[in-house]
Design a protein around this motif. Structure first.
Motif, mmCIF file in Angstrom:
data_model
loop_
_atom_site.group_PDB
_atom_site.id
_atom_site.type_symbol
_atom_site.label_atom_id
_atom_site.label_comp_id
_atom_site.label_asym_id
_atom_site.label_seq_id
_atom_site.Cartn_x
_atom_site.Cartn_y
_atom_site.Cartn_z
ATOM 1 N N GLU A 40 0.833 -1.056 -0.025
ATOM 2 C CA GLU A 40 0.110 -0.124 0.130
ATOM 3 C C GLU A 40 0.892 1.167 0.001
ATOM 4 O O GLU A 40 0.586 2.327 -0.473
ATOM 5 N N ARG A 41 1.990 1.089 0.943
ATOM 6 C CA ARG A 41 2.732 2.229 0.728
ATOM 7 C C ARG A 41 3.651 2.652 -0.624
ATOM 8 O O ARG A 41 3.693 3.774 -0.992
ATOM 9 N N THR A 42 3.817 1.796 -1.335
ATOM 10 C CA THR A 42 4.224 1.646 -2.669
ATOM 11 C C THR A 42 3.471 2.380 -3.774
ATOM 12 O O THR A 42 3.671 3.208 -4.452
ATOM 13 N N LYS A 43 2.042 2.011 -3.471
ATOM 14 C CA LYS A 43 1.172 2.853 -4.293
ATOM 15 C C LYS A 43 1.215 4.260 -3.927
ATOM 16 O O LYS A 43 1.091 5.012 -4.793
ATOM 17 N N ASP A 44 0.969 4.543 -2.668
ATOM 18 C CA ASP A 44 1.138 6.113 -2.244
ATOM 19 C C ASP A 44 2.559 6.755 -2.763
ATOM 20 O O ASP A 44 2.537 7.804 -3.077
ATOM 21 N N THR A 45 3.534 5.988 -2.716
ATOM 22 C CA THR A 45 5.047 6.522 -3.326
ATOM 23 C C THR A 45 4.638 6.958 -4.652
ATOM 24 O O THR A 45 5.184 7.987 -5.214
ATOM 25 N N TRP A 46 4.281 5.980 -5.511
ATOM 26 C CA TRP A 46 3.867 6.079 -7.094
ATOM 27 C C TRP A 46 2.734 7.223 -7.044
ATOM 28 O O TRP A 46 3.005 7.818 -8.306
ATOM 29 N N GLY A 47 2.061 7.630 -6.171
ATOM 30 C CA GLY A 47 1.382 8.619 -6.489
ATOM 31 C C GLY A 47 1.838 9.966 -6.346
ATOM 32 O O GLY A 47 1.553 11.036 -7.059
ATOM 33 N N LEU A 48 2.898 10.107 -5.682
ATOM 34 C CA LEU A 48 3.642 11.374 -5.550
ATOM 35 C C LEU A 48 4.611 11.190 -6.996
ATOM 36 O O LEU A 48 4.755 12.428 -7.453
ATOM 37 N N TRP A 49 5.310 10.277 -7.381
ATOM 38 C CA TRP A 49 6.229 10.211 -8.502
ATOM 39 C C TRP A 49 5.283 10.453 -9.720
ATOM 40 O O TRP A 49 5.755 11.095 -10.783
ATOM 41 N N ARG A 50 4.006 9.988 -9.785
ATOM 42 C CA ARG A 50 3.161 9.988 -11.178
ATOM 43 C C ARG A 50 2.098 11.142 -11.165
ATOM 44 O O ARG A 50 2.138 11.766 -12.287
ATOM 45 N N ARG A 51 1.667 11.547 -9.840
ATOM 46 C CA ARG A 51 0.577 12.404 -10.073
ATOM 47 C C ARG A 51 0.928 13.756 -8.995
ATOM 48 O O ARG A 51 0.037 14.561 -8.800
ATOM 49 N N SER A 52 1.917 13.738 -8.408
ATOM 50 C CA SER A 52 2.437 15.147 -7.449
ATOM 51 C C SER A 52 1.553 14.891 -6.432
ATOM 52 O O SER A 52 1.178 16.014 -5.851
ATOM 53 N N GLU A 53 1.169 13.786 -5.819
ATOM 54 C CA GLU A 53 0.258 13.657 -4.752
ATOM 55 C C GLU A 53 0.973 13.112 -3.328
ATOM 56 O O GLU A 53 1.463 11.859 -3.750
ATOM 57 N N LEU A 54 1.425 14.015 -2.447
ATOM 58 C CA LEU A 54 2.042 13.365 -1.506
ATOM 59 C C LEU A 54 1.046 13.084 -0.140
ATOM 60 O O LEU A 54 0.186 13.772 0.318
ATOM 61 N N ASN A 55 1.372 11.684 0.251
ATOM 62 C CA ASN A 55 0.793 11.543 1.627
ATOM 63 C C ASN A 55 1.899 11.759 2.559
ATOM 64 O O ASN A 55 2.769 10.746 2.706
ATOM 65 N N PRO A 56 1.633 12.332 3.543
ATOM 66 C CA PRO A 56 2.823 12.580 4.674
ATOM 67 C C PRO A 56 2.963 11.624 5.488
ATOM 68 O O PRO A 56 4.111 11.695 6.194
ATOM 69 N N GLU A 57 1.905 10.462 5.625
ATOM 70 C CA GLU A 57 2.376 9.401 6.290
ATOM 71 C C GLU A 57 2.674 8.077 5.696
ATOM 72 O O GLU A 57 2.803 6.981 6.251
ATOM 73 N N SER A 58 2.772 8.337 4.396
ATOM 74 C CA SER A 58 3.182 6.829 3.634
ATOM 75 C C SER A 58 3.719 7.503 1.918
ATOM 76 O O SER A 58 3.128 7.803 1.436
ATOM 77 N N ASN A 59 5.226 7.494 2.338
ATOM 78 C CA ASN A 59 5.940 7.784 1.189
ATOM 79 C C ASN A 59 7.177 6.920 1.233
ATOM 80 O O ASN A 59 7.511 5.925 1.829
ATOM 81 N N VAL A 60 8.367 7.630 0.550
ATOM 82 C CA VAL A 60 9.636 7.102 0.600
ATOM 83 C C VAL A 60 10.179 6.928 1.973
ATOM 84 O O VAL A 60 10.951 6.069 2.327
ATOM 85 N N GLY A 85 20.086 3.343 -12.270
ATOM 86 C CA GLY A 85 18.864 3.565 -11.617
ATOM 87 C C GLY A 85 18.214 4.983 -11.873
ATOM 88 O O GLY A 85 18.239 5.494 -13.092
ATOM 89 N N THR A 86 17.569 5.683 -11.097
ATOM 90 C CA THR A 86 16.921 6.808 -11.192
ATOM 91 C C THR A 86 16.975 7.717 -9.946
ATOM 92 O O THR A 86 17.094 7.148 -8.742
ATOM 93 N N VAL A 87 16.675 8.969 -10.333
ATOM 94 C CA VAL A 87 16.374 9.942 -9.159
ATOM 95 C C VAL A 87 14.843 9.913 -8.626
ATOM 96 O O VAL A 87 14.136 10.004 -9.686
ATOM 97 N N VAL A 88 14.778 10.045 -7.579
ATOM 98 C CA VAL A 88 13.551 9.881 -6.893
ATOM 99 C C VAL A 88 12.776 10.983 -6.011
ATOM 100 O O VAL A 88 14.143 11.380 -5.344
ATOM 101 N N TYR A 100 14.120 12.089 -12.913
ATOM 102 C CA TYR A 100 13.386 12.509 -11.552
ATOM 103 C C TYR A 100 11.864 12.506 -11.937
ATOM 104 O O TYR A 100 11.470 12.918 -13.082
ATOM 105 N N ARG A 101 11.048 12.090 -11.253
ATOM 106 C CA ARG A 101 9.752 12.169 -11.528
ATOM 107 C C ARG A 101 8.962 12.605 -10.089
ATOM 108 O O ARG A 101 9.335 12.207 -8.942
ATOM 109 N N PRO A 102 8.039 13.780 -10.147
ATOM 110 C CA PRO A 102 7.263 14.099 -11.354
ATOM 111 C C PRO A 102 7.847 14.884 -12.204
ATOM 112 O O PRO A 102 7.047 14.980 -13.372
ATOM 113 N N GLY A 103 9.062 15.390 -12.584
ATOM 114 C CA GLY A 103 9.851 16.027 -13.491
ATOM 115 C C GLY A 103 10.482 17.211 -12.952
ATOM 116 O O GLY A 103 10.575 17.285 -11.707
ATOM 117 N N VAL A 104 11.367 17.897 -13.779
ATOM 118 C CA VAL A 104 12.452 18.809 -13.379
ATOM 119 C C VAL A 104 11.879 20.136 -13.895
ATOM 120 O O VAL A 104 11.204 20.226 -15.107
#
Length: 550
Positions: A134-154, A344-347, A437-441
């Motif tokens: 579930e945490r992975t889904k939230d993390t991808w939410g920031l990377w793909r949609r710029s949506e940060l969950n302050p309690e579930s992230n990298v 790798g990638t910058v996250v 880097y995602r969501p972008g530079v």
């Protein structure tokens, strides 16, 4: 069994060459060698035209004694060390004492919980975030949609910050008890590739770490342990005795729940800033410590491979090339590469709204287009943020906020071509290197997002690094900011008994407490703290029995 170290063979050697090298080193016949296993394999690429594999092997012989006597002057031939783990304590079958609590389910908390479960103490593991998938889904939410969950992230959630990293499994800690071997062995049991037991610089990668964390959770639960996710420790209850001594008695959560506790392992990670503020407010002893800040740099991995391996670049047994760099600058600052991620990638690694922080990540295959690494500058409390144990957090936040603004305010990161950074001009277009880097530079001037002394030091060091690795200072290399979460900016100081200096029952542990840096060292610290907790639980039980008998 004997261990032979420093057996060197050409990179293209046939399989049978290793057995031949063993026999030659020991001066034995093929009949004398019963079997051998590889204990460690590294490579020596100092001469790109003659890259060699360097082996340590454990050998079984028909008659070991005369061979060991004959090789007594050879420092590379010795009895094989005993690297097996032995538990320091075990709960009795009828154990009815307090269940230890572990706060944080990153590498340190995971191994503290696993060890306590294996010793029979049925720990309770708390984490503010979610289970790893579930945490992975939230993390991808920031990377793909710029949506940060302050309690579930990298930073927050099962597996800790190390889950979204290169998964490096080596460190420079002193490990006379081979606790690192215990960590690697448990990882293999949980599904890691067996090669991590023999490679000199083992890594796992994010996708494999996810399934391993799940497997280890299942092991803890099967041994009587319990996980509770979505439990952020919002406050602690501390009892103060007449003599002024303090003891932790309870935890309070954001849910409104409270829990009376015995020993508590605090393994919250380096980004639990709200927890650090709460601990300071409750009088737990904290002190500022050094950390580093800087940027992520990206080059095509093929550039790094050619620079490090020459004509051997692309050899399947070498994999993607890594590097480690350091330079002491004229302004008395040290610049160094940090958490280098081949292929790798910058996250996006922020955990707080309105701030941008970066990190690096790679998969086990390390087959992405770019190599990336932190290029960071060491800073210290006395010089750069004196006067308060939480001042380092304020410094981190300041530059993360500047990066957020420079990136456009949508969690895009500020970036700049290296040539423009060296020339002191903003970038307006990318060159041959495409940032990952995602969501972008957003191209800009990174000097706006870093202290002046960091910028000055990095400009000097990057040119020096180009002399060490040809092409490293290529003007099209991309810098992405900011890298601020290199380590905890403070230490929750503990004594030789692993308890807080002024709050008994609280066992600060791992990277967030200032006692580790990376997955392996954090896991090892978790083992050490779990051992201390187990000893103390048994001692408390014995003391109660003695009082009852009296």
């Amino acid at each position: 069994m004997l261990r032979i170290t420093e057996l060197k063979l050409p990179i293209h050697h046939p399989e049978e060459a290793l057995a031949t090298a063993i026999r030659d080193r020991l001066r034995i016949t093929p009949r004398d060698l019963v079997r051998y296993t590889i204990a460690r394999r590294a490579h020596d690429a100092r001469d790109k035209m003659d890259i060699q594999f360097v082996y340590s092997v454990d050998v079984t012989l028909r008659n070991e004694a005369p061979v060991l006597a004959r090789c007594r002057r050879d420092r590379h031939v010795n009895p094989t060390p005993d690297t097996g783990y032995r538990f320091v304590a075990k709960a009795p079958a009828d154990y009815a004492g307090p269940r230890p609590v572990v706060v944080g389910a990153g590498p340190c908390g995971l191994f503290a919980g696993l060890m306590l479960a294996q010793m029979g103490f049925r720990p309770i593991i708390l984490d503010r975030g979610k289970v790893v998938r579930e945490r992975t889904k939230d993390t991808w939410g920031l990377w793909r949609r710029s949506e940060l969950n302050p309690e579930s992230n990298v930073q927050f959630g099962e597996g800790g910050a190390g889950t979204f990293s290169d998964g490096k499994l080596w460190s420079q800690i002193k490990d006379p008890r081979h606790l690192g071997r215990k960590v690697l062995t448990e990882f293999v049991k949980a599904g890691a590739p067996p090669e991590i037991l023999t490679e000199a610089h083992p890594h796992i990668g994010t996708f494999r770490l996810v399934t391993m964390v799940e497997s280890m959770r299942a092991t803890v639960e099967a041994l009587g342990g319990e996980y509770r996710f979505g439990h952020r420790v919002e406050d602690i209850d501390v009892e103060t005795a007449a003599d002024g001594s303090r003891r932790l008695r309870g935890l309070r959560f954001q849910t409104g729940e409270a829990m009376a506790v015995g020993p508590v392992v605090l393994a919250v990670g380096h980004s639990a800033r709200d927890t650090f503020h709460m601990l300071h407010d409750r009088g737990v002893f904290l002190e500022a410590k050094p950390f580093s800040i800087g940027v992520r740099i990206e080059h095509p991995q093929s550039w790094i491979d050619r620079a490090r391996f020459g004509p051997c670049a692309g050899h399947p047994d070498l994999g993607a090339a890594a590097y480690s760099l350091s330079h002491h600058c004229a302004n008395e600052r040290t610049v160094y590469s940090f958490c280098m991620c081949p292929g790798g990638t910058v996250v996006a690694a922020t955990s707080e709204p309105g701030r941008v922080a970066t990190n690096g990540m790679s998969q086990y295959s390390r087959n992405e287009r770019n190599a990336n690494s932190g290029i960071v500058v060491g800073i210290d409390p006395d010089r750069d943020y004196p006067g308060h144990p939480l001042a380092g957090i304020a410094l981190q936040r300041h530059w993360e906020e500047r990066a957020y603004v420079a990136g456009g305010g949508d969690y895009s990161a500020p970036a700049q071509k290296l040539g423009d950074f060296l020339a002191g001009r903003p970038s307006t277009a990318l060159g041959s290197v495409i940032p990952s880097y995602r969501p972008g530079v957003k191209l800009t001037d990174l000097a706006e997002c870093l202290p002046e002394f960091v910028v000055t030091a990095m400009r000097e060091a990057l040119v020096a690094f180009g002399r060490e690795i040809p092409g490293y200072d290529h003007p099209d290399a991309v810098l992405t900011g900011v890298e601020t979460r290199t380590s905890s900016p403070l230490r929750i100081t503990r004594g030789e008994d692993f308890q807080s200096l002024n709050t008994a029952g609280l066992y600060p542990a791992g990277e967030g407490a200032g006692y580790a840096g990376g997955i392996l060292s954090a896991a090892v610290d978790g083992i050490k703290v779990a051992e201390a907790v187990a000893r103390d639980l048994l001692a408390m039980g014995q003391a109660k029995v003695a009082v009852a008998r009296a």
